[in-house]
Scaffold this motif. Sequence first.
Motif, mmCIF file in Angstrom:
data_model
loop_
_atom_site.group_PDB
_atom_site.id
_atom_site.type_symbol
_atom_site.label_atom_id
_atom_site.label_comp_id
_atom_site.label_asym_id
_atom_site.label_seq_id
_atom_site.Cartn_x
_atom_site.Cartn_y
_atom_site.Cartn_z
ATOM 1 N N GLU A 1 1.458 10.945 6.681
ATOM 2 C CA GLU A 1 2.474 9.910 6.850
ATOM 3 C C GLU A 1 3.392 10.251 8.020
ATOM 4 O OE1 GLU A 1 5.520 7.278 4.065
ATOM 5 O OE2 GLU A 1 4.830 9.270 3.378
ATOM 6 N N GLN A 2 3.689 11.532 8.201
ATOM 7 C CA GLN A 2 4.633 11.958 9.221
ATOM 8 C C GLN A 2 4.070 11.744 10.621
ATOM 9 O OE1 GLN A 2 5.501 16.022 8.247
ATOM 10 N NE2 GLN A 2 6.252 15.498 6.177
ATOM 11 N N ILE A 3 2.777 11.956 10.805
ATOM 12 C CA ILE A 3 2.192 11.858 12.145
ATOM 13 C C ILE A 3 1.659 10.448 12.434
ATOM 14 C CG2 ILE A 3 1.641 14.298 12.201
ATOM 15 C CD1 ILE A 3 -1.237 13.585 11.578
ATOM 16 N N GLY A 4 1.880 9.498 11.479
ATOM 17 C CA GLY A 4 1.518 8.107 11.753
ATOM 18 C C GLY A 4 0.122 7.708 11.347
ATOM 19 N N VAL A 5 -0.669 8.615 10.804
ATOM 20 C CA VAL A 5 -2.042 8.263 10.404
ATOM 21 C C VAL A 5 -2.010 7.259 9.256
ATOM 22 C CG1 VAL A 5 -4.196 9.141 9.436
ATOM 23 C CG2 VAL A 5 -3.004 10.427 11.230
ATOM 24 N N PHE A 6 -1.127 7.461 8.287
ATOM 25 C CA PHE A 6 -1.063 6.579 7.124
ATOM 26 C C PHE A 6 -0.734 5.157 7.560
ATOM 27 C CE2 PHE A 6 1.429 4.579 3.712
ATOM 28 C CZ PHE A 6 0.475 4.570 2.710
ATOM 29 N N GLU A 7 0.182 5.017 8.519
ATOM 30 C CA GLU A 7 0.562 3.685 8.997
ATOM 31 C C GLU A 7 -0.617 2.978 9.659
ATOM 32 O OE1 GLU A 7 3.757 1.587 12.072
ATOM 33 O OE2 GLU A 7 3.815 3.757 11.678
ATOM 34 N N ARG A 8 -1.387 3.721 10.463
ATOM 35 C CA ARG A 8 -2.551 3.122 11.133
ATOM 36 C C ARG A 8 -3.616 2.695 10.131
ATOM 37 N NH1 ARG A 8 -2.500 4.465 16.639
ATOM 38 N NH2 ARG A 8 -4.213 2.940 16.795
ATOM 39 N N LEU A 9 -3.784 3.513 9.079
ATOM 40 C CA LEU A 9 -4.772 3.150 8.052
ATOM 41 C C LEU A 9 -4.332 1.899 7.290
ATOM 42 C CD1 LEU A 9 -5.800 6.618 6.576
ATOM 43 C CD2 LEU A 9 -6.904 5.289 8.380
ATOM 44 N N VAL B 1 0.854 -1.184 0.000
ATOM 45 C CA VAL B 1 0.000 0.000 0.000
ATOM 46 C C VAL B 1 0.890 1.234 0.000
ATOM 47 C CG1 VAL B 1 -1.759 1.299 1.226
ATOM 48 C CG2 VAL B 1 -1.841 -1.204 1.210
ATOM 49 N N ILE B 2 0.696 2.087 -1.010
ATOM 50 C CA ILE B 2 1.541 3.286 -1.124
ATOM 51 C C ILE B 2 0.743 4.562 -0.945
ATOM 52 C CG2 ILE B 2 3.228 2.129 -2.596
ATOM 53 C CD1 ILE B 2 1.915 3.491 -4.982
ATOM 54 N N ASP B 3 -0.581 4.471 -0.909
ATOM 55 C CA ASP B 3 -1.399 5.664 -0.725
ATOM 56 C C ASP B 3 -2.850 5.234 -0.596
ATOM 57 O OD1 ASP B 3 -2.193 8.285 -0.476
ATOM 58 O OD2 ASP B 3 -1.104 8.973 -2.269
ATOM 59 N N PHE B 4 -3.718 6.218 -0.339
ATOM 60 C CA PHE B 4 -5.162 5.995 -0.326
ATOM 61 C C PHE B 4 -5.823 7.038 -1.212
ATOM 62 C CE2 PHE B 4 -3.831 3.898 3.538
ATOM 63 C CZ PHE B 4 -4.596 2.742 3.534
ATOM 64 N N GLU B 5 -6.920 6.643 -1.828
ATOM 65 C CA GLU B 5 -7.623 7.532 -2.773
ATOM 66 C C GLU B 5 -9.032 7.755 -2.278
ATOM 67 O OE1 GLU B 5 -9.275 6.399 -6.943
ATOM 68 O OE2 GLU B 5 -7.198 7.049 -7.256
ATOM 69 N N TRP B 6 -9.458 9.048 -2.266
ATOM 70 C CA TRP B 6 -10.817 9.364 -1.854
ATOM 71 C C TRP B 6 -11.835 8.754 -2.815
ATOM 72 C CZ3 TRP B 6 -7.496 13.407 -0.183
ATOM 73 C CH2 TRP B 6 -7.678 13.812 1.151
ATOM 74 N N VAL B 7 -12.834 8.099 -2.247
ATOM 75 C CA VAL B 7 -13.945 7.557 -3.036
ATOM 76 C C VAL B 7 -15.229 8.331 -2.769
ATOM 77 C CG1 VAL B 7 -15.413 5.524 -3.434
ATOM 78 C CG2 VAL B 7 -12.950 5.254 -3.108
ATOM 79 N N LEU B 8 -15.432 8.709 -1.504
ATOM 80 C CA LEU B 8 -16.681 9.354 -1.117
ATOM 81 C C LEU B 8 -16.443 10.184 0.129
ATOM 82 C CD1 LEU B 8 -19.756 9.445 -1.840
ATOM 83 C CD2 LEU B 8 -20.065 7.583 -0.199
ATOM 84 N N ALA B 9 -17.179 11.289 0.248
ATOM 85 C CA ALA B 9 -17.133 12.136 1.454
ATOM 86 C C ALA B 9 -18.507 12.760 1.637
ATOM 87 C CB ALA B 9 -16.052 13.205 1.316
ATOM 88 N N ASN B 10 -18.965 12.822 2.914
ATOM 89 C CA ASN B 10 -20.298 13.406 3.143
ATOM 90 C C ASN B 10 -20.196 14.936 3.264
ATOM 91 O OD1 ASN B 10 -19.159 13.765 5.641
ATOM 92 N ND2 ASN B 10 -20.865 12.880 6.801
ATOM 93 N N LYS B 11 -21.362 15.533 3.460
ATOM 94 C CA LYS B 11 -21.414 16.999 3.510
ATOM 95 C C LYS B 11 -20.591 17.552 4.684
ATOM 96 C CE LYS B 11 -25.938 17.312 1.295
ATOM 97 N NZ LYS B 11 -27.355 17.743 1.443
ATOM 98 N N ALA B 12 -20.614 16.829 5.801
ATOM 99 C CA ALA B 12 -19.842 17.298 6.955
ATOM 100 C C ALA B 12 -18.354 17.325 6.626
ATOM 101 C CB ALA B 12 -20.105 16.394 8.163
ATOM 102 N N ALA B 13 -17.909 16.320 5.854
ATOM 103 C CA ALA B 13 -16.510 16.291 5.443
ATOM 104 C C ALA B 13 -16.200 17.461 4.517
ATOM 105 C CB ALA B 13 -16.190 14.970 4.757
ATOM 106 N N HIS B 14 -17.159 17.753 3.607
ATOM 107 C CA HIS B 14 -16.946 18.893 2.706
ATOM 108 C C HIS B 14 -16.786 20.192 3.502
ATOM 109 C CE1 HIS B 14 -19.055 16.552 -0.750
ATOM 110 N NE2 HIS B 14 -17.818 16.151 -0.526
#
Length: 650
Positions: free
Chosen positions: A574-582, A540-553
């Motif tokens: 990636e620096q703060i570790g979120v990417f690794e957890r995902l 896994v080298i990245d994640f791609e947005w598929v969908l976001a709700n209005k609150a996210a917008h």
Amino acid sequence: MTTPLPNRTGVFQVPTTASNPSLFGRLVQTMPWGVLVLNRSGVVTLINEEVQRLTGLSASHVLGQLLTEVLPLDFPEDVRRALYAVVTTEEVVSGTFFLPHSQQWIAMTTEPGEHEVLVYWQNTTEIVVQKRQYQDLADNLTDSIATWGPDLRLRYANAVLVDQLNQPLSELLGKTLGEMEGSTAMSDSYTLELEKVLVTGQPSNHTFAFTTPEGNRHVHLRLIPDCQDGQVRQVLSIAHDITELKQAEVELRATSDLLLAAEEVAHTGSYEVELKAMRLRFSDGMFRLLGEVPQSFVPTLDIMNSRSHPDDVQLVQQILDEAIANKVPYHYLRRVSRADGQMRQLESFGHVVCDEAGDAAKLIGQVRDITERYQAENQLLQATQTIRHMLDGSPAAICLLEAQRDQQTGQIIDLIFRGANHASELLNQKSEACLLGHGLLEYFPGVRTVFFDDYVRVVETGVPLRTDRFYSSEHYEDRWFDVSAVKNGDGIILTFLDITTRKRNEQEQAASQQLLEAIFEATLNSLEVFRSVRDETGQVIDFEWVLANKAAHRLLQRTDLTGKRLLVEEPAMEQIGVFERLCQVVEQRQSVDFEVFYPTDATDAWYYIAATPSMMAWWLIGKTLRPANELRRLYCTCSLLSSKSWPMPC
């Protein structure tokens, strides 16, 4: 000469399908004998060109019509009666008739079947005419008679010879044949034979040919010497014109050769049995059917029985005994062993010939090899049974329907049941036997307003139908059906499946989906769906947005993230570790939730992130960078924990 009638085939069916309807039609149209097929109701189902020529009837006028309604008023009464008898009897109808339209004689015979009757017409005009010609010759002699002296001069001539030479008798008497005008064509041969008889004193039979302005003539000359004291006083000559006989011999030879060739091509043979002496005669074709050289042995009943399958010997003998006792035509099947050891299936049709006292004297029959047809019929029967088992094993109801049309307008007024599988019987609550021959609207009148026009359109245009339709008539209450119809001849093959449960589930799912979508858009939490992006090694080298709700917008202050990559848009993930957890969520298929501090130049903020793998999102994806079974999506919920706000996607 005439063409021999085709071998009858017992119970038969005229092909209508995909089989080979087309091949059978072409064969019948090219036959040199007339072929007419009537069903048991008297409706004409086939008429070939020879019958049309003999009768003047048109195929376009009579096909599909009752024979009683299409025969003209001036049609010969004896032929009319014979044709009417064809559809009312199980016996063979035969006879010889004269057809005024073509001025020809025909010999008729029939082949009764369970559903249809096959009528053969053989043109016998030449046979009838020749028979009458020979009868006239027997009643009125036309031989020329003359008496010749030792000097080869004419002493006497009858009127026939005088007429042939076209001179008065007074001018002919005393002349030699060479001195007579108009006799040059036959004088040489005639004179030579006269001289031979005068020298030898022995009778002579001589046949010679000569040419006349009317064509070649053939004469049989009989010379009889009148001797006295050992000397020939005169010679009596009887000249018989055999031109017609010679021509008939040529035609007979040609017909015999044609019969032999036809037997060889069609794998048929014929036989004759003299019952008192039990003497058998086989055609060349019969020997070939047995794998033998024609006329290589004298056939006997013992030989035939020894070559026959043991189970068939007694059965064939029983059929022949009954035919002889009742003096009726017969038909049987016999398995015989050829000279090369092959077992072949032979079919025989024959009739009994009686003597003047009315006693059975002969059996005359025709045989053909039907091994391939017999095997094909068995294979077809097995295939039909297999198809029937498949149809009855189908959960979908399947019906074969034939259009019923208005006789005047041709419009479809109903669809008649011609077949139904087991599922159809259960769904319709009627057995196949009950459905057959009855109309769809007769049993299911509610179909007229829901399906009927669509079915008619399929028949008329050939365009298949596939639809889901609600139906609530007869014993059906609030039911949904998946219906398909395809054109089949002048009708349709109808397939329908009760999908009421599925439809109700779909409606319930649709309602649940609408509820979920409403919750998804109405929640104040930021909800986002991601798809993992992998390299060639599967990492896994990245994640791609598929969908976001209005609150996210609102939180992210943008609406164009679909299709964008997380680390491209938010590299700090990636620096703060979120990417690794995902990545952990995707690879270990386990949900996580954690808090994370996200400092920026503008503001600092703490976020609560909950992420879970979604199998639903996995299956909904269309085009992926990885195989579907390796694709992962994440639902992430983000919640702001501090007073500071910052768009922090999960």
